[in-house]
Motif scaffolding. Structure first.
Motif, PDB file in Angstrom:
ATOM      1  N   ASN A 495       0.829  -1.207   0.000  1.00 31.74           N
ATOM      2  CA  ASN A 495       0.000   0.000   0.000  1.00 31.74           C
ATOM      3  C   ASN A 495       0.866   1.261   0.000  1.00 31.74           C
ATOM      4  O   ASN A 495       0.556   2.235  -0.679  1.00 31.74           O
ATOM      5  CB  ASN A 495      -0.929   0.009   1.210  1.00 31.74           C
ATOM      6  N   PHE A 496       1.942   1.233   0.785  1.00 34.43           N
ATOM      7  CA  PHE A 496       2.866   2.370   0.795  1.00 34.43           C
ATOM      8  C   PHE A 496       3.536   2.530  -0.572  1.00 34.43           C
ATOM      9  O   PHE A 496       3.735   3.642  -1.063  1.00 34.43           O
ATOM     10  CB  PHE A 496       3.932   2.183   1.878  1.00 34.43           C
ATOM     11  N   LEU A 502       1.478   6.995  -6.942  1.00 31.96           N
ATOM     12  CA  LEU A 502       0.516   8.044  -7.294  1.00 31.96           C
ATOM     13  C   LEU A 502       1.056   9.443  -7.014  1.00 31.96           C
ATOM     14  O   LEU A 502       0.310  10.428  -7.123  1.00 31.96           O
ATOM     15  CB  LEU A 502      -0.794   7.842  -6.523  1.00 31.96           C
ATOM     16  N   VAL A 503       2.328   9.530  -6.653  1.00 27.72           N
ATOM     17  CA  VAL A 503       2.916  10.834  -6.344  1.00 27.72           C
ATOM     18  C   VAL A 503       2.817  11.767  -7.544  1.00 27.72           C
ATOM     19  O   VAL A 503       2.512  12.951  -7.416  1.00 27.72           O
ATOM     20  CB  VAL A 503       4.398  10.679  -5.914  1.00 27.72           C
ATOM     21  N   ILE A 621      -1.916   5.868 -18.308  1.00 25.40           N
ATOM     22  CA  ILE A 621      -1.311   6.280 -17.036  1.00 25.40           C
ATOM     23  C   ILE A 621      -2.402   6.624 -16.033  1.00 25.40           C
ATOM     24  O   ILE A 621      -2.373   6.188 -14.876  1.00 25.40           O
ATOM     25  CB  ILE A 621      -0.372   7.482 -17.257  1.00 25.40           C
ATOM     26  N   LYS A 622      -3.363   7.392 -16.491  1.00 29.57           N
ATOM     27  CA  LYS A 622      -4.480   7.767 -15.622  1.00 29.57           C
ATOM     28  C   LYS A 622      -5.240   6.533 -15.150  1.00 29.57           C
ATOM     29  O   LYS A 622      -5.560   6.384 -13.964  1.00 29.57           O
ATOM     30  CB  LYS A 622      -5.424   8.715 -16.374  1.00 29.57           C
ATOM     31  N   ASP A 623      -5.486   5.598 -16.076  1.00 36.41           N
ATOM     32  CA  ASP A 623      -6.302   4.431 -15.738  1.00 36.41           C
ATOM     33  C   ASP A 623      -5.560   3.424 -14.869  1.00 36.41           C
ATOM     34  O   ASP A 623      -6.156   2.791 -13.999  1.00 36.41           O
ATOM     35  CB  ASP A 623      -6.795   3.758 -17.028  1.00 36.41           C
ATOM     36  N   ILE A 624      -4.236   3.282 -15.080  1.00 35.56           N
ATOM     37  CA  ILE A 624      -3.487   2.342 -14.241  1.00 35.56           C
ATOM     38  C   ILE A 624      -3.381   2.902 -12.830  1.00 35.56           C
ATOM     39  O   ILE A 624      -3.406   2.158 -11.841  1.00 35.56           O
ATOM     40  CB  ILE A 624      -2.085   2.051 -14.825  1.00 35.56           C
ATOM     41  N   GLN A 625      -3.306   4.231 -12.696  1.00 33.95           N
ATOM     42  CA  GLN A 625      -3.284   4.830 -11.362  1.00 33.95           C
ATOM     43  C   GLN A 625      -4.634   4.684 -10.670  1.00 33.95           C
ATOM     44  O   GLN A 625      -4.688   4.477  -9.460  1.00 33.95           O
ATOM     45  CB  GLN A 625      -2.873   6.301 -11.456  1.00 33.95           C
ATOM     46  N   ILE A 630      -7.904   2.057  -6.385  1.00 30.52           N
ATOM     47  CA  ILE A 630      -9.016   1.222  -5.929  1.00 30.52           C
ATOM     48  C   ILE A 630      -8.511  -0.059  -5.267  1.00 30.52           C
ATOM     49  O   ILE A 630      -8.959  -0.449  -4.190  1.00 30.52           O
ATOM     50  CB  ILE A 630      -9.940   0.881  -7.120  1.00 30.52           C
ATOM     51  N   ARG A 631      -7.542  -0.722  -5.910  1.00 29.30           N
ATOM     52  CA  ARG A 631      -7.075  -2.015  -5.407  1.00 29.30           C
ATOM     53  C   ARG A 631      -6.432  -1.907  -4.037  1.00 29.30           C
ATOM     54  O   ARG A 631      -6.606  -2.794  -3.184  1.00 29.30           O
ATOM     55  CB  ARG A 631      -6.082  -2.628  -6.403  1.00 29.30           C
TER      56      ARG A 631
END
Length: 638
Positions: A495-496, A502-503, A621-625, A630-631
């Motif tokens: 998670n970290f 997402l930075v 990029i937007k969608d993988i982030q 969510i995950r």
């Protein structure tokens, strides 16, 4: 009489996709049938739910806003400016418009009859794919498995084509010259001579078990090391490297470089345990693809000093330029240049070992980190490396570490002379922090994983992408096993790692404007590495770690593996691969052009086609982030 209006429209359209890939007569036919429309601010071209027009549109001047009606609200979805297409539904799906199109300022648009373009795209598949891609980028689920569209169907149409292909099958000799293990070297040499070939395969039960070449005869027989009356098994090279019949040119070149050989055996199922059906030689590859990097590898093997390594590195840069100009697939280029870079590093290590007064006291491994560790280093960048050595008794520790620090200093100095700058942050094996015993590395990784902080997470993103270049592979296997064990015991670490991924937000702002640097030396420039590359690299690393997959460091290979592990997301992962390839090629081209790392881009120097190509890379990029968010429930960690 000349149609001057049509000529002006032709001159405008020819610079924008997909019109730039049409035949000249096709484009002129379109230009001759276009209707030019002037729009005042706030005038609608069409409205949501309206029946589709018999044309679609291109913005000549001004700006067209695309709006979606949500209850009583008008939500601005996108803004189309010079050269942008909109209103494509009548070409792709003859259905109601899903959005409204309105002039946000005084505008001139070209209306192109659907019938004319439909006839043209029947024979021009690239234009067809581009239109599908443009349309799909605005639909609700561009990665849906059931959709025939592909966000990156425009990859080929936006890049020059080339006859060379990664998937081009290599032609091999289907009549290999063979002998049995009981044959003498003299008998084998006579067979080679009578057939005028430079090699012979030793076959047992129709399976290849070894090979003898002219080189073996020169070095082992002519020198008197072995008698010509001995059996072939005494001088044959084994085991042989085998591939199936569908081996590609790319695979063949990479295998020959990797294993430092000049012949590959072709068997029925590609393994040494099946029937021999052919042989592929280095000469065959040279004939098929003249610019052979194997020559550079041979020069490296003969190199006796750093000056030779520098010369070969410069020739490698010239080879890279040639590959880019020929538009050879970027995945192939990446693999070839990475193998040469590794070979240069290995030679630098070997030269340094020769300079040491004694041999290494224990086993060790030299690790490439970062882009070299991921085999994605095309341009010359600074060094990122580390060293691991076998555990020793406490009383021998300092003496052992001093030896490897001295060795590492010699190696990093040589790499610096070759052209690889010292790492500004000293992430090098010559730094005592990164020249550690196996136990120290295990402890270091465990500490980073179980006590995550901003600094430790940053270290993980660098050191998790290590690749053994030289030395003992067992040490690296133990390191990897320890890392995965620590992650399993402290799963919140992922998670970290996700939060760190997402930075950097998606590279486009609300109105599809590039997010540029707001201050500093690169003010108003676009940071291709931080805003485009790293989000994809970080996502691939995190997701592959979550599946407990070892020995997958390359970003493209990671996404390919993820597509198999998560078939429900495979279209997204394949789009990430396409985006990464385009970005990697673009950064390499920019680096070659400006003689730098290609990291920062002056947006004013980009033409419309280049901007469109880059923007097309940003949606994955937007969608993988979003998938990571969510995950790993990252919203709660922000």
């Amino acid at each position: 009489m000349k149609n001057t209006i049509a000529e002006r429209i032709f001159d405008f359209l020819k610079d924008f996709p997909p019109f730039n890939i049409l035949e000249k007569d096709q484009l002129f036919e379109i230009a001759s049938n276009i209707k030019v429309t002037y729009l005042e601010k706030n005038n609608f071209i069409f409205k949501q739910e309206a029946q589709p027009h018999n044309c679609f549109y291109v913005v000549k001047d001004g700006a067209i806003g695309l709006y979606r009606t949500m209850g009583e609200d008008q939500i601005l979805v996108d803004i189309c400016d010079e050269g942008d297409l909109f209103g494509l539904r009548p070409i792709i799906q003859n259905d109601h418009y899903l959005m409204s199109a309105k002039a946000n300022e005084e505008s001139i648009i070209y209306a192109i009859p659907v019938e004319i373009l439909q006839e043209i795209i029947k024979t021009n598949t690239k234009a067809h794919k581009y239109l599908i891609a443009s349309f799909s980028s605005n639909i609700k689920t561009p990665y849906a498995v059931t959709s025939n569209s592909n966000l990156f169907a425009n990859v080929d149409s936006l890049e020059k084509t080339n006859t060379f292909s990664e998937v081009q099958t290599a032609k091999f000799s289907k009549n290999p010259i063979t002998c049995v293990p009981s044959a003498t070297i003299k008998e084998a040499a006579n067979i080679m001579s009578s057939n005028r070939v430079g090699s012979i395969l030793i076959v047992e039960d129709k399976k290849p078990i070894g090979i003898i070449t002219d080189k073996d005869l020169r070095l082992k027989i002519a020198t008197g090391l072995f008698s010509i009356e001995e059996k072939v098994g005494t001088i044959m090279s084994f085991p042989v490297i085998t591939f199936p019949a569908k081996i590609t040119i790319a695979e063949a070149q990479i295998a020959m470089i990797k294993y430092k050989i000049t012949h590959l055996c072709i068997t029925k199922d590609g393994t040494p345990d099946s029937e021999l059906i052919g042989i592929l030689s280095e000469h065959d590859i040279v004939v098929l693809h003249g610019n052979n990097p194997s020559v550079l590898i041979k020069e490296l093997k003969r190199a006796k000093n750093v000056a030779s390594l520098k010369y070969i590195r410069e020739k490698t840069s010239a080879l890279l330029n040639s590959y880019i100009e020929q538009n050879i697939p970027i995945s192939f280029i990446s693999k070839i240049i990475s193998e040469i870079t590794d070979a240069i590093t290995i030679k630098a290590i070997e030269l340094s070992l020769d300079e040491m007064e004694i041999q290494p006291p224990v086993k060790f491994g030299w690790l490439a980190l970062g882009s070299q560790g991921r085999k994605e280093q095309l341009l010359i960048t600074d060094q990122d490396n580390a060293l691991v050595f076998e555990d020793v008794f406490n009383e021998d520790y300092h003496k052992t570490k001093d030896y490897f620090l001295k060795l590492s200093k010699k190696i990093t100095d040589k790499l610096h002379t070759v052209g690889f700058e010292y790492c500004p942050s000293k992430m090098m094996a010559s730094n005592p922090k990164w020249c550690l015993s196996l136990s120290e590395w295990k402890s270091q990784f465990k500490n980073w994983i179980t006590k995550p902080s901003e600094k430790s997470i940053m270290m993980c993103t660098i050191f998790f992408d290590y690749n053994l270049v030289y030395g003992d592979s067992n040490l690296v296997r133990k390191m990897s096993k320890s890392i995965f064990k620590s992650i399993k015991s402290y799963e919140i670490f992922l998670n970290f790692l996700g939060k760190n991924a997402l930075v950097n937000p998606p590279p486009l702002g609300f109105f599809r404007q590039f997010l540029v640097e707001s201050d500093g030396a690169h003010k108003d420039q676009f940071d291709l590495k931080s805003r485009a590359f790293m989000p994809l690299i970080d996502a691939a690393r995190l997701l592959i770690l979550s599946h407990n997959v070892k020995n997958k460091n390359n970003t493209i290979e990671r996404f390919e593996k993820l597509a198999k592990l998560e078939p429900q997301n495979k279209d997204l992962y394949f789009s990430c691969i396409d985006a990464f390839k385009i970005l990697l090629r673009y950064r390499t081209e920019q680096g070659i052009k400006h003689n730098d790392s290609g990291r920062f881009i002056e947006l004013n120097n980009l033409n419309k086609s280049e901007k469109l190509k880059l923007k097309g890379c940003f949606k994955p990029i937007k969608d993988i982030q979003e998938l990571l968010n969510i995950r790993y429930n990252l919203a709660q960690m922000m």
